[in-house]
Motif scaffolding. Sequence first.
Motif, PDB file in Angstrom:
ATOM      1  N   SER A  51       0.821  -1.211   0.000  1.00 20.94           N
ATOM      2  CA  SER A  51       0.000   0.000   0.000  1.00 20.94           C
ATOM      3  C   SER A  51       0.858   1.266   0.000  1.00 20.94           C
ATOM      4  CB  SER A  51      -0.964   0.007   1.187  1.00 20.94           C
ATOM      5  OG  SER A  51      -0.255   0.187   2.398  1.00 20.94           O
ATOM      6  N   THR A  52       2.174   1.132   0.195  1.00 14.54           N
ATOM      7  CA  THR A  52       3.060   2.299   0.209  1.00 14.54           C
ATOM      8  C   THR A  52       3.667   2.594  -1.158  1.00 14.54           C
ATOM      9  OG1 THR A  52       5.036   1.023   0.776  1.00 14.54           O
ATOM     10  CG2 THR A  52       3.690   1.844   2.615  1.00 14.54           C
ATOM     11  N   VAL A  53       3.357   1.783  -2.167  1.00  9.59           N
ATOM     12  CA  VAL A  53       3.913   1.985  -3.506  1.00  9.59           C
ATOM     13  C   VAL A  53       3.383   3.302  -4.074  1.00  9.59           C
ATOM     14  CG1 VAL A  53       4.006   1.090  -5.870  1.00  9.59           C
ATOM     15  CG2 VAL A  53       4.128  -0.486  -3.934  1.00  9.59           C
ATOM     16  N   GLU A  54       4.315   4.146  -4.513  1.00 13.47           N
ATOM     17  CA  GLU A  54       3.935   5.396  -5.170  1.00 13.47           C
ATOM     18  C   GLU A  54       3.871   5.134  -6.665  1.00 13.47           C
ATOM     19  OE1 GLU A  54       6.464   8.678  -3.989  1.00 13.47           O
ATOM     20  OE2 GLU A  54       6.805   7.687  -2.059  1.00 13.47           O
ATOM     21  N   MET A  55       2.780   5.608  -7.321  1.00 13.72           N
ATOM     22  CA  MET A  55       2.575   5.361  -8.746  1.00 13.72           C
ATOM     23  C   MET A  55       2.421   6.672  -9.499  1.00 13.72           C
ATOM     24  SD  MET A  55       0.058   2.076  -8.834  1.00 13.72           S
ATOM     25  CE  MET A  55      -0.868   2.143  -7.325  1.00 13.72           C
ATOM     26  N   ARG A  56       3.111   6.763 -10.653  1.00 17.58           N
ATOM     27  CA  ARG A  56       3.007   7.925 -11.518  1.00 17.58           C
ATOM     28  C   ARG A  56       2.927   7.459 -12.969  1.00 17.58           C
ATOM     29  NH1 ARG A  56       6.199   8.370  -7.751  1.00 17.58           N
ATOM     30  NH2 ARG A  56       8.067   7.778  -8.861  1.00 17.58           N
ATOM     31  N   PRO A  57       1.759   7.629 -13.601  1.00 14.79           N
ATOM     32  CA  PRO A  57       1.661   7.259 -15.016  1.00 14.79           C
ATOM     33  C   PRO A  57       2.402   8.277 -15.876  1.00 14.79           C
ATOM     34  CG  PRO A  57      -0.432   8.111 -14.221  1.00 14.79           C
ATOM     35  CD  PRO A  57       0.491   8.058 -13.041  1.00 14.79           C
ATOM     36  N   SER A  58       2.891   7.834 -17.035  1.00 18.33           N
ATOM     37  CA  SER A  58       3.538   8.742 -17.981  1.00 18.33           C
ATOM     38  C   SER A  58       2.484   9.655 -18.590  1.00 18.33           C
ATOM     39  CB  SER A  58       4.257   7.944 -19.072  1.00 18.33           C
ATOM     40  OG  SER A  58       3.315   7.224 -19.846  1.00 18.33           O
ATOM     41  N   LYS A  59       2.949  10.680 -19.262  1.00 15.14           N
ATOM     42  CA  LYS A  59       2.044  11.666 -19.873  1.00 15.14           C
ATOM     43  C   LYS A  59       1.032  10.987 -20.792  1.00 15.14           C
ATOM     44  CE  LYS A  59       3.175  16.108 -20.852  1.00 15.14           C
ATOM     45  NZ  LYS A  59       3.918  17.174 -21.549  1.00 15.14           N
ATOM     46  N   GLY A  60       1.480  10.043 -21.596  1.00 23.59           N
ATOM     47  CA  GLY A  60       0.582   9.340 -22.512  1.00 23.59           C
ATOM     48  C   GLY A  60      -0.071   8.118 -21.904  1.00 23.59           C
ATOM     49  N   ASN A  61       0.203   7.849 -20.625  1.00 27.53           N
ATOM     50  CA  ASN A  61      -0.366   6.720 -19.880  1.00 27.53           C
ATOM     51  C   ASN A  61       0.105   5.361 -20.395  1.00 27.53           C
ATOM     52  OD1 ASN A  61      -1.863   6.253 -17.539  1.00 27.53           O
ATOM     53  ND2 ASN A  61      -3.641   5.597 -18.720  1.00 27.53           N
ATOM     54  N   LYS A  62       1.163   5.339 -21.224  1.00 25.36           N
ATOM     55  CA  LYS A  62       1.677   4.067 -21.738  1.00 25.36           C
ATOM     56  C   LYS A  62       2.560   3.374 -20.699  1.00 25.36           C
ATOM     57  CE  LYS A  62       4.263   2.013 -25.531  1.00 25.36           C
ATOM     58  NZ  LYS A  62       4.951   2.220 -26.806  1.00 25.36           N
ATOM     59  N   TYR A  63       3.240   4.166 -19.879  1.00 27.14           N
ATOM     60  CA  TYR A  63       4.155   3.628 -18.872  1.00 27.14           C
ATOM     61  C   TYR A  63       3.709   4.034 -17.475  1.00 27.14           C
ATOM     62  CZ  TYR A  63       7.033   2.848 -22.933  1.00 27.14           C
ATOM     63  OH  TYR A  63       7.485   2.425 -24.155  1.00 27.14           O
TER      64      TYR A  63
END
Length: 95
Positions: A51-63
């Motif tokens: 639950s501590t994992v930080e997530m950031r999608p790329s601008k195009g949401n591909k990565y």
Amino acid sequence: MSAIPPDIPPEASLIEYPSAFPIKVMGVNEDGFAQAMAEIACRFDPSFDGSTVEMRPSKGNKYLGLTLTVIATSREQLDDLYRALGAHPSVKVVL
């Protein structure tokens, strides 16, 4: 492609063990990616809390960029964790 730490003798390490150690993982943004990375982290740090994992999608949401903070107990543990994360087929970079 993953970044494996260079060969540094243990006595020259700047990391004090045990310590909280963030690892950045960039991979394909697909169902189950974050869960798979959390499961790998848990194999090397049984106290890892997904639950501590930080997530950031790329601008195009591909990565999807993830920050996994593990309790590092040794250089060998970190080296093995980096190799396991980098071996996953959806992973592009491990820092």
